[in-house]
Design an enzyme around this catalytic site. Sequence first.
Site, PDB file in Angstrom:
ATOM      1  N   LYS A  17      42.155  -4.082   4.200  1.00 42.50           N
ATOM      2  CA  LYS A  17      41.103  -4.649   3.356  1.00 42.50           C
ATOM      3  C   LYS A  17      40.457  -5.788   4.131  1.00 42.50           C
ATOM      4  CE  LYS A  17      41.694  -5.415  -1.022  1.00 42.50           C
ATOM      5  NZ  LYS A  17      42.278  -5.893  -2.305  1.00 42.50           N
ATOM      6  N   ASP A 150      51.943 -15.181   0.931  1.00 43.41           N
ATOM      7  CA  ASP A 150      52.149 -14.880  -0.485  1.00 43.41           C
ATOM      8  C   ASP A 150      53.381 -15.572  -1.045  1.00 43.41           C
ATOM      9  OD1 ASP A 150      49.978 -13.376  -1.131  1.00 43.41           O
ATOM     10  OD2 ASP A 150      51.081 -11.533  -1.551  1.00 43.41           O
TER      11      ASP A 150
END
Length: 401
Positions: A17, A150
Amino acid sequence: MSQKLVLILNCGSSSLKFSILDPQTGEEKLSGLAEAFHLDDARIKWKLHGEKGNADLGAGAAHSEALNFIVNSIFPLDPSLKEDIVAIGHRIVHGGEKFTSSVVITDEVVQGIKDAVQFAPLHNPAHLIGIEEAFKMFPHLKDKNVAVFDTAFHQTMPEEAYLYALPYSLYREHGVRRYGAHGTSHFFVSQQAAERLNVPAEQVNVITCHLGNGASIAAVRHGQCIDTSMGLTPLEGLVMGTRSGDIDPAIVFYLHDNLGLSVEEINTLLTKKSGLLGLTEVTSDCRYAEDNYDKEASAKRALDVFSYRLAKYIGSYMAVIGERLDAIVFTGGIGENSSLVRELTLNHLKLFGYQVDSDKNKAARFGHEGVITADNTPVAMVIPTNEELVIAQDTARLCIA
């Protein structure tokens, strides 16, 4: 006048992405997805200034070919784009205990990401490929690459939240503990909630529910994460698209001893054949279960289990926050769009005064946000996540004067 833009790369094992953002305004110049890497139908699609495009990458194409296509075929459609990119932000799924915030990528950082491969064997190797390719494609920006983890937001969890009741030596010698995931999203929506509720960011108390194909929940007290549902890996916690979430660990032995499943087969069952897919026996797509909730017993079963598990976590996180709760926040593809999941979940929390406003709840989807509970009752709200903006802003903070 030229802009200072950030290229954002999110490399998966079989996909990439990408986007280009203005970190100051949040304006997205380019977004896209390259997928089906290593297969015959590897392809790429993108949206540049609102105009969509797509192309085949060729059989067996992967990260290198995708980035080559972006630089040599998409960028020329707007030559100013490449000139205006001043830094590159990389989403990194797992940083272990080493990284508590975003960092400029150095050799030491690369080694730290390698050290955490054992905890994210599908994701971290792909991130390392993305970093290596970015260095090659943009050599003049080698010292302007930033890793955004994350796991970083969850590094404020106290010991009682992140330790497992296993021999302590497993943590001391092998790092076996709870790390969490989706931290960038949990951080973003908790900050957005503080802003919307007019509460100082360092004082906000919220429970954030990131619900998508992967799903997790976080307890945020005084702006910091104190607990989260995912653990050593993203398999623990809530029911997900294809992942089981919490189970009795002895089920693993049962499957091996009585059904003859191998370790690899059990891993596949728990990570790719369970969750909503396992419960519906049809699909991992929550939209199917929502559309068929009143028609198919399997659809009802799946969403009832999903929302029950979520409500149990919310209730337990109310206890660990231990003081004023400003809001429950729903985000992610399911959290932002499934009014039924939100309603089913909050109906389990009537003891705490939660009362869904049906009209507000049904209106909060497809990018629309806001409070979904009745006036003068505890607040639950929908806030669309924007992990790319967080990555862009962190990258800009570290790299752009």
